[in-house]
Design a protein around this motif. Structure first.
Motif, PDB file in Angstrom:
ATOM      1  N   GLY A 119       0.823  -1.199   0.000  1.00 59.13           N
ATOM      2  CA  GLY A 119       0.000   0.000   0.000  1.00 59.13           C
ATOM      3  C   GLY A 119       0.855   1.246   0.000  1.00 59.13           C
ATOM      4  N   THR A 120       0.476   2.224  -0.801  1.00 54.32           N
ATOM      5  CA  THR A 120       1.209   3.487  -0.846  1.00 54.32           C
ATOM      6  C   THR A 120       0.376   4.552  -1.542  1.00 54.32           C
ATOM      7  N   MET A 121       0.748   5.808  -1.293  1.00 49.95           N
ATOM      8  CA  MET A 121       0.212   6.943  -2.047  1.00 49.95           C
ATOM      9  C   MET A 121       1.364   7.741  -2.650  1.00 49.95           C
ATOM     10  N   THR A 122       2.475   7.083  -2.854  1.00 52.03           N
ATOM     11  CA  THR A 122       3.642   7.704  -3.468  1.00 52.03           C
ATOM     12  C   THR A 122       3.777   7.211  -4.902  1.00 52.03           C
ATOM     13  N   ASP A 123       3.776   8.110  -5.864  1.00 55.79           N
ATOM     14  CA  ASP A 123       3.842   7.815  -7.301  1.00 55.79           C
ATOM     15  C   ASP A 123       2.551   7.204  -7.833  1.00 55.79           C
ATOM     16  N   GLU A 181       2.535  14.092 -14.143  1.00 55.28           N
ATOM     17  CA  GLU A 181       2.430  14.208 -12.689  1.00 55.28           C
ATOM     18  C   GLU A 181       1.052  14.751 -12.325  1.00 55.28           C
ATOM     19  N   LEU A 182       0.427  14.100 -11.363  1.00 55.22           N
ATOM     20  CA  LEU A 182      -0.839  14.560 -10.816  1.00 55.22           C
ATOM     21  C   LEU A 182      -0.572  14.876  -9.343  1.00 55.22           C
ATOM     22  N   THR A 188       2.061  13.163  -4.840  1.00 50.29           N
ATOM     23  CA  THR A 188       2.330  13.237  -6.265  1.00 50.29           C
ATOM     24  C   THR A 188       2.180  11.850  -6.879  1.00 50.29           C
ATOM     25  N   MET A 189       1.390  11.746  -7.937  1.00 52.05           N
ATOM     26  CA  MET A 189       1.182  10.498  -8.663  1.00 52.05           C
ATOM     27  C   MET A 189       1.704  10.655 -10.085  1.00 52.05           C
TER      28      MET A 189
END
Length: 283
Positions: A119-123, A181-182, A188-189
Motif C-alpha cells: 500500500g502506498t500513495m507515493t507515485d 504528474e498529478l 504526487t502520482m
C-alpha cells in the motif's frame, strides 16, 4: 481524493466515500439506492465493497487457482488512514472484511484479508490485500471469478468503465490522456489516467477497478477528481507536464495505472519489490 471516514465527522479524500477528490464514502452511502444504470456492462462480478471505498478481487497474469486471492483498492482507503508521502506499507497484518458482489450487484459472500501486501500513495495510490482464501476456494463458495489485471500499458482513447462496488454503480467514458504528474495536497502520482468528462465519479468510488470495455481486464484503479477548480489542493488535483506547467481541469476525474503491479508479483501471488522489472516505490 477523499479521506476515508472515521465516524461521522471524518472528511473524504481520493475516491473514498465522501465526495470525490480522493473519494471515500459518506456515512449514509449504505442506504443509497442503486443507480438505474448499474447493470450496464461491465457488470459487478468480482468487485467488492469496503466500509468506505470500492475495490475488486483480482488476479495477475501469472496467478494460479491455488494462490491466495488479492483485493485491489486505493492506498488512501487503508483502514489506518492515508499513508504520508514517501511511506510504503508492505506485509502488514490486516483482518479487513470485503463484501464480494455478483454480476447484478448482489452480495455473493464475504472475503477476509490476512495482511496488506502492499500500500502506498507515493507515485500512485494503490493497495493490495492478501486474503485468507484461494481463488479456487472463493469460486467454490461464491461462484465468482477474479478480474485480471492487464500487464500492458493502456492506450489513449480506450473505452473504460469505472465499476463501484460501494455504490453498485458504473461510470463509462474513455481514457482522455496520461498525466506525467498529478499533484494533490502533499501527494504526487505519476503517469495517471485522465478520464473524459462522462465519468463523473463521486465519493465512495475510490478504489473502483477501471475496466477496459473490450477485454474486461483492469487497466487502472479510480482515485480522485477535481471538485471545484482549485489548484493542487486536497480534493482538487492538478496536472503538471514535463516542463512544469500546471493545469487544472475542474470536474475531471482520474485513476492510477495498474500494469505496474504485475511486474512486482512473484510465485504464490506474493509481492516482491526486488524483482528486476518492479518499479513500484519501496519502503
Amino acid at each position: 481524493m477523499k479521506r476515508p471516514l472515521v465516524g461521522a465527522l471524518a472528511t473524504a479524500f481520493f475516491g473514498a466515500a465522501a465526495v470525490t477528490g480522493f473519494a471515500a464514502a459518506p456515512a449514509s452511502a449504505a442506504e443509497a439506492p442503486s443507480s438505474p444504470e448499474a447493470a450496464a456492462a461491465p457488470d459487478f462480478a468480482g468487485t467488492v465493497a469496503l466500509s468506505n471505498c470500492s475495490g475488486s478481487l483480482v488476479k495477475m497474469p501469472g496467478s494460479k487457482a491455488s494462490d491466495p486471492g488479492l483485493v485491489l483498492s486505493n492506498g488512501h482507503c487503508l483502514e489506518e488512514g492515508m499513508p504520508e508521502p514517501g511511506k510504503v506499507v508492505v506485509d502488514q497484518p490486516s483482518s479487513r472484511s470485503f463484501t464480494l458482489l455478483d454480476a447484478g450487484g448482489g452480495d455473493a459472500g464475504t472475503l477476509k484479508s490476512t495482511k496488506i501486501a502492499y500500500g502506498t500513495m507515493t507515485d500512485t495510490d494503490v493497495s493490495l490485500y492478501e486474503l485468507d482464501s484461494t481463488y479456487e476456494e472463493i469460486k467454490k463458495d461464491t461462484g465468482i471469478d477474479p478480474l485480471e489485471v492487464q500487464a500492458e500499458h493502456p492506450e489513449q482513447g480506450t473505452a473504460i468503465t469505472v465499476v463501484s462496488g460501494y455504490w453498485k454503480e458504473t461510470f463509462s467514458c474513455s481514457i482522455d490522456a496520461f498525466v506525467p504528474e498529478l499533484r494533490e495536497d502533499g501527494w504526487t502520482m505519476k503517469d495517471s489516467l485522465r478520464y473524459t468528462e462522462e465519468c463523473e465519479t463521486k465519493g465512495g468510488t475510490s478504489g473502483s477497478p477501471v475496466v477496459d470495455d473490450s477485454t474486461g481486464k483492469i487497466v487502472g484503479v479510480n482515485n480522485t477528481r477535481n471538485e471545484n477548480g482549485e489548484e493542487c489542493t486536497l480534493n482538487n488535483p492538478c496536472e503538471v507536464d514535463e516542463n512544469g506547467k500546471v493545469t487544472v481541469h475542474e470536474g475531471i476525474a482520474y485513476g492510477q495505472q495498474t500494469h505496474t503491479l504485475t511486474s512486482c508479483i512473484a510465485a504464490g501471488n506474493k509481492v516482491d519489490l526486488s524483482l528486476p522489472d518492479c518499479k513500484l516505490p519501496k519502503p
